[in-house]
Write a protein that holds these residues in place. Sequence first.
Motif, mmCIF file in Angstrom:
data_model
loop_
_atom_site.group_PDB
_atom_site.id
_atom_site.type_symbol
_atom_site.label_atom_id
_atom_site.label_comp_id
_atom_site.label_asym_id
_atom_site.label_seq_id
_atom_site.Cartn_x
_atom_site.Cartn_y
_atom_site.Cartn_z
ATOM 1 N N UNK A 1 0.821 -1.219 0.000
ATOM 2 C CA UNK A 1 0.000 0.000 0.000
ATOM 3 C C UNK A 1 0.850 1.261 0.000
ATOM 4 N N UNK A 2 1.930 1.233 0.732
ATOM 5 C CA UNK A 2 2.803 2.406 0.787
ATOM 6 C C UNK A 2 3.406 2.736 -0.563
ATOM 7 N N UNK A 3 3.755 1.698 -1.335
ATOM 8 C CA UNK A 3 4.293 1.909 -2.669
ATOM 9 C C UNK A 3 3.256 2.586 -3.571
ATOM 10 N N UNK A 4 2.021 2.103 -3.545
ATOM 11 C CA UNK A 4 0.959 2.691 -4.355
ATOM 12 C C UNK A 4 0.637 4.109 -3.902
ATOM 13 N N UNK A 5 0.699 4.354 -2.616
ATOM 14 C CA UNK A 5 0.420 5.699 -2.105
ATOM 15 C C UNK A 5 1.480 6.699 -2.555
ATOM 16 N N UNK A 6 2.668 6.214 -2.899
ATOM 17 C CA UNK A 6 3.712 7.090 -3.419
ATOM 18 C C UNK A 6 3.687 7.197 -4.937
ATOM 19 N N UNK A 7 3.346 6.098 -5.611
ATOM 20 C CA UNK A 7 3.348 6.098 -7.072
ATOM 21 C C UNK A 7 2.231 6.945 -7.669
ATOM 22 N N UNK A 8 1.056 6.878 -7.112
ATOM 23 C CA UNK A 8 -0.088 7.605 -7.676
ATOM 24 C C UNK A 8 0.126 9.117 -7.617
ATOM 25 N N UNK A 9 0.496 9.688 -6.475
ATOM 26 C CA UNK A 9 0.760 11.137 -6.473
ATOM 27 C C UNK A 9 1.967 11.516 -7.344
ATOM 28 N N UNK A 10 2.971 10.629 -7.408
ATOM 29 C CA UNK A 10 4.139 10.915 -8.247
ATOM 30 C C UNK A 10 3.759 10.972 -9.721
ATOM 31 N N UNK A 11 2.940 10.025 -10.173
ATOM 32 C CA UNK A 11 2.486 10.019 -11.565
ATOM 33 C C UNK A 11 1.614 11.242 -11.854
ATOM 34 N N UNK A 12 0.767 11.612 -10.904
ATOM 35 C CA UNK A 12 -0.084 12.794 -11.082
ATOM 36 C C UNK A 12 0.772 14.060 -11.180
ATOM 37 N N UNK A 13 1.833 14.136 -10.412
ATOM 38 C CA UNK A 13 2.725 15.295 -10.443
ATOM 39 C C UNK A 13 3.441 15.388 -11.791
ATOM 40 N N UNK A 14 3.939 14.258 -12.304
ATOM 41 C CA UNK A 14 4.605 14.261 -13.607
ATOM 42 C C UNK A 14 3.623 14.693 -14.694
ATOM 43 N N UNK A 15 2.391 14.156 -14.669
ATOM 44 C CA UNK A 15 1.383 14.535 -15.661
ATOM 45 C C UNK A 15 1.082 16.024 -15.578
#
Length: 160
Positions: free
Chosen positions: A15-29
């Motif tokens: 869960x911690x990995x997904x909680x970091x990946x989703x905001x990171x992808x949103x920031x790049x977009x």
Amino acid sequence: MPLNYGERRKPRDLRGLWLGLIPGAALVWAILAANSAGHHRLEREQGWIGAGPPCPPLSAAAYRARGYAAHERATDYDGSTLARQFGHMICKDVDTSGGFGVLSHPACQFTSPTAIRVKTAAGEAFFEPGAGRLATVSIEKGRVACATSGQFTLFHDPTN
């Protein structure tokens, strides 16, 4: 405390990995979208995105019959040949819509071209914006478009 190497650990919770990946992808977009919007705004201000009325089209036969072919000044740019009779020309690679600043296509501005011939891999297109008029030609995804607008004049370079 002795270590027991034979004991299996519980699998890790991702869960911690997904909680970091989703905001990171949103920031790049968001960064890519802001970059693309900034480029489009600048290109619109500089006249690279033709906002004026379309140039009157011309047939190949009419282009040759009016003597335009005999007095062409042709330039090869980015795999296309652009020809005019008079005036000056400046070209630039412009961001393609939906490309997020990664994809580009050629666009050229003309001062007083009289008539324009554009030859691409897809064929030829002919336009007659007229003498003394500015014109912007865009070649995007094999489609040639011409608008009677632009910012480029002999005394003003829109890229500066």
